[in-house]
Write a protein that holds these residues in place. Structure first.
Motif, PDB file in Angstrom:
ATOM      1  N   ASP A 195     -12.549   3.409   8.414  1.00 12.36           N
ATOM      2  CA  ASP A 195     -12.066   4.534   7.603  1.00 12.36           C
ATOM      3  C   ASP A 195     -10.903   4.038   6.989  1.00 12.36           C
ATOM      4  N   ARG A 196      -9.857   3.535   7.848  1.00 14.34           N
ATOM      5  CA  ARG A 196      -8.712   3.210   7.546  1.00 14.34           C
ATOM      6  C   ARG A 196      -8.600   2.155   6.242  1.00 14.34           C
ATOM      7  N   ALA A 197      -9.425   1.115   6.477  1.00 10.28           N
ATOM      8  CA  ALA A 197      -9.632  -0.014   5.419  1.00 10.28           C
ATOM      9  C   ALA A 197     -10.084   0.658   3.955  1.00 10.28           C
ATOM     10  N   ILE A 198     -10.977   1.797   4.221  1.00  7.78           N
ATOM     11  CA  ILE A 198     -11.582   2.297   2.909  1.00  7.78           C
ATOM     12  C   ILE A 198     -10.703   3.066   2.129  1.00  7.78           C
ATOM     13  N   ASN A 199      -9.642   3.927   2.963  1.00  7.72           N
ATOM     14  CA  ASN A 199      -8.571   4.391   2.452  1.00  7.72           C
ATOM     15  C   ASN A 199      -7.499   3.373   1.816  1.00  7.72           C
TER      16      ASN A 199
ATOM     17  N   ILE B 167      -8.121   0.704   0.438  1.00 11.70           N
ATOM     18  CA  ILE B 167      -8.725   0.090  -0.893  1.00 11.70           C
ATOM     19  C   ILE B 167      -8.801   1.185  -1.686  1.00 11.70           C
ATOM     20  N   CYS B 168      -9.057   2.478  -1.585  1.00 11.89           N
ATOM     21  CA  CYS B 168      -8.869   3.497  -2.609  1.00 11.89           C
ATOM     22  C   CYS B 168      -7.447   3.529  -3.178  1.00 11.89           C
ATOM     23  N   ILE B 169      -6.429   3.463  -2.344  1.00 12.61           N
ATOM     24  CA  ILE B 169      -5.023   3.369  -2.657  1.00 12.61           C
ATOM     25  C   ILE B 169      -4.655   2.217  -3.669  1.00 12.61           C
ATOM     26  N   LEU B 170      -5.255   0.865  -3.222  1.00 20.30           N
ATOM     27  CA  LEU B 170      -4.940  -0.183  -3.828  1.00 20.30           C
ATOM     28  C   LEU B 170      -5.603  -0.348  -5.281  1.00 20.30           C
ATOM     29  N   PHE B 171      -6.727   0.416  -5.488  1.00 18.24           N
ATOM     30  CA  PHE B 171      -7.297   0.173  -6.522  1.00 18.24           C
ATOM     31  C   PHE B 171      -7.490   1.663  -7.430  1.00 18.24           C
ATOM     32  N   GLN B 172      -6.862   2.509  -6.855  1.00 15.81           N
ATOM     33  CA  GLN B 172      -6.433   3.912  -7.332  1.00 15.81           C
ATOM     34  C   GLN B 172      -7.927   4.439  -7.986  1.00 15.81           C
ATOM     35  N   CYS B 173      -8.674   4.626  -6.886  1.00 15.01           N
ATOM     36  CA  CYS B 173      -9.908   4.985  -7.271  1.00 15.01           C
ATOM     37  C   CYS B 173     -10.519   6.036  -5.939  1.00 15.01           C
ATOM     38  N   SER B 174     -11.508   6.624  -6.242  1.00 18.09           N
ATOM     39  CA  SER B 174     -12.115   7.637  -4.825  1.00 18.09           C
ATOM     40  C   SER B 174     -13.092   6.881  -4.124  1.00 18.09           C
ATOM     41  N   ARG B 175     -13.321   7.216  -3.320  1.00  9.75           N
ATOM     42  CA  ARG B 175     -14.703   6.871  -2.416  1.00  9.75           C
ATOM     43  C   ARG B 175     -15.988   6.715  -3.311  1.00  9.75           C
ATOM     44  N   HIS B 176     -16.074   7.896  -3.729  1.00 10.61           N
ATOM     45  CA  HIS B 176     -17.251   8.026  -4.823  1.00 10.61           C
ATOM     46  C   HIS B 176     -17.330   6.920  -5.792  1.00 10.61           C
ATOM     47  N   ASN B 177     -16.236   6.408  -6.412  1.00 10.05           N
ATOM     48  CA  ASN B 177     -16.132   5.293  -7.330  1.00 10.05           C
ATOM     49  C   ASN B 177     -16.606   4.018  -6.418  1.00 10.05           C
TER      50      ASN B 177
ATOM     51  N   SER C  93      -1.457  14.101  -7.040  1.00 11.59           N
ATOM     52  CA  SER C  93      -0.378  13.796  -8.046  1.00 11.59           C
ATOM     53  C   SER C  93       0.866  13.661  -7.273  1.00 11.59           C
ATOM     54  N   ASP C  94       1.096  13.717  -6.067  1.00 19.90           N
ATOM     55  CA  ASP C  94       2.505  13.693  -5.473  1.00 19.90           C
ATOM     56  C   ASP C  94       3.057  12.244  -5.486  1.00 19.90           C
ATOM     57  N   GLU C  95       4.282  11.935  -5.472  1.00 20.64           N
ATOM     58  CA  GLU C  95       4.944  10.787  -5.559  1.00 20.64           C
ATOM     59  C   GLU C  95       4.615  10.067  -4.341  1.00 20.64           C
ATOM     60  N   PRO C  96       4.432   8.502  -4.302  1.00 20.43           N
ATOM     61  CA  PRO C  96       4.305   7.971  -2.837  1.00 20.43           C
ATOM     62  C   PRO C  96       5.415   8.363  -2.015  1.00 20.43           C
ATOM     63  N   LYS C  97       5.050   8.531  -0.767  1.00 23.18           N
ATOM     64  CA  LYS C  97       5.844   8.685   0.454  1.00 23.18           C
ATOM     65  C   LYS C  97       6.473   7.537   1.190  1.00 23.18           C
ATOM     66  N   GLY C  98       6.701   6.454   0.308  1.00 19.00           N
ATOM     67  CA  GLY C  98       6.990   5.172   1.116  1.00 19.00           C
ATOM     68  C   GLY C  98       5.816   4.096   0.846  1.00 19.00           C
ATOM     69  N   GLN C  99       6.143   2.874   1.319  1.00 19.85           N
ATOM     70  CA  GLN C  99       4.935   1.950   1.154  1.00 19.85           C
ATOM     71  C   GLN C  99       4.886   1.153   2.433  1.00 19.85           C
ATOM     72  N   GLU C 100       3.797   0.713   2.820  1.00 18.14           N
ATOM     73  CA  GLU C 100       3.563  -0.540   3.645  1.00 18.14           C
ATOM     74  C   GLU C 100       3.350  -1.846   3.012  1.00 18.14           C
TER      75      GLU C 100
ATOM     76  N   ILE D  36       0.837  -1.184   0.047  1.00 18.73           N
ATOM     77  CA  ILE D  36      -0.020  -0.020  -0.066  1.00 18.73           C
ATOM     78  C   ILE D  36       0.900   1.185  -0.125  1.00 18.73           C
ATOM     79  N   ASN D  37       0.980   2.058  -1.007  1.00 17.02           N
ATOM     80  CA  ASN D  37       1.497   3.140  -1.103  1.00 17.02           C
ATOM     81  C   ASN D  37       0.976   4.340  -0.043  1.00 17.02           C
ATOM     82  N   ARG D  38       1.741   5.158   0.473  1.00 20.93           N
ATOM     83  CA  ARG D  38       1.504   6.186   1.319  1.00 20.93           C
ATOM     84  C   ARG D  38       1.854   7.693   0.709  1.00 20.93           C
ATOM     85  N   PHE D  39       0.947   8.657   0.784  1.00 18.92           N
ATOM     86  CA  PHE D  39       1.170   9.825   0.321  1.00 18.92           C
ATOM     87  C   PHE D  39       1.278  11.009   1.181  1.00 18.92           C
TER      88      PHE D  39
END
Length: 260
Positions: free
Chosen positions: A116-120, A122-132, A56-63, A38-41
């Motif tokens: 909330d953390r799990a949803i965040n 998931i959004c990062i994993l699938f590169q989508c928004s909560r709205h999606n 659009s920032d580059e990831p600040k590390g990974q978990e 999971i990327n961190r931004f």
């Protein structure tokens, strides 16, 4: 994971969710420990209409999550449970709030922040928004003034009662038939100020639309304001306290939030 979803397509996202869960099952079946990266931004998506959760920032590390660590095992379990609920929302073309998801398994999730953390993630994993993901916020905002619109089959006729407060619609993407004869939009920080304007029949003598997020604005309130700006092309003024908190709220309306 595959590339970013440039055009919103629920069928494609459902397939990606299926592929993701299959890869975990295959790893377990072969005796391997599945790993989830999971990327961190530094910042998160400030545009609620955007297709990616991150900025659009580059990831600040990974978990790297793995079942070989007990704390990671619980987090992966929560992520998969929430992902199952999201898959059902997408398949049935329904929407649910983060709070709704939490109350499906409150004894397992233990706290809203866990969901909330799990949803965040998931959004990062699938590169989508909560709205999606068909996950919406529970709206806190209110609106009054010279405005008429529909949300799904519900009609909001503020024009006939310009000093009566109406709730901001949660499903902003379903708002249509917007009609207004207002000259500007006024956003106020505090609910008490909003109520004072209503009691003083401010909109009766001022052709405007007044919106409040009751303090720090939620996503629905900000998306609704953006929609009005795009459809009505009216000037927008913001009334906030002259202190750091007030300026933070002003910046959130203007630029978005780091957290949602």
């Amino acid at each position: 994971m595959a590339g970013k979803v440039s055009n919103w397509d629920a069928a494609k996202l459902l397939q990606r969710i299926k592929d993701f869960t299959r890869s975990i099952i295959e790893d377990l079946a072969r005796g391997r420990s599945p790993t989830i990266s999971i990327n961190r931004f530094r910042n998160y998506c400030m545009n609620p209409e955007a297709n990616c959760f991150c900025s659009s920032d580059e990831p600040k590390g990974q978990e790297i999550l793995t079942i070989t660590r007990e704390t990671h095992t619980y987090r992966i379990d929560i992520l998969l449970r929430v992902l199952l609920i999201i898959r059902q929302l997408l398949q049935e073309n329904r929407h649910g709030s983060k709070r709704d998801i939490y109350y499906m398994h409150p004894s397992v999730f233990t706290a809203q922040s866990v969901v909330d953390r799990a949803i965040n993630d998931i959004c990062i994993l699938f590169q989508c928004s909560r709205h999606n993901l068909n996950v919406v916020s529970v709206g806190n905002g209110m609106v009054m003034g010279w405005l008429r619109f529909k949300e799904a089959e519900r009609k909001f006729d503020c024009i006939n009662n310009p000093n009566t407060a109406f709730p901001i619609p949660v499903l902003v993407e379903e708002v249509k038939d917007i009609v207004s004869i207002a000259e500007y939009i006024l956003v106020v920080e505090k609910e008490t100020v909003f109520q004072r304007l209503a009691n003083d029949t401010f909109c009766k003598t001022n052709r405007c639309i007044v919106i409040t997020g009751r303090g720090y604005p939620d996503v629905s309130t900000r998306r609704f304001l953006r929609l009005l700006m795009e459809k009505l092309h009216l000037p927008v003024y913001c009334l906030v306290d002259c202190d750091p908190y007030g300026f933070e709220i002003l910046a959130t309306y203007r630029f978005g939030s780091k957290s949602v």
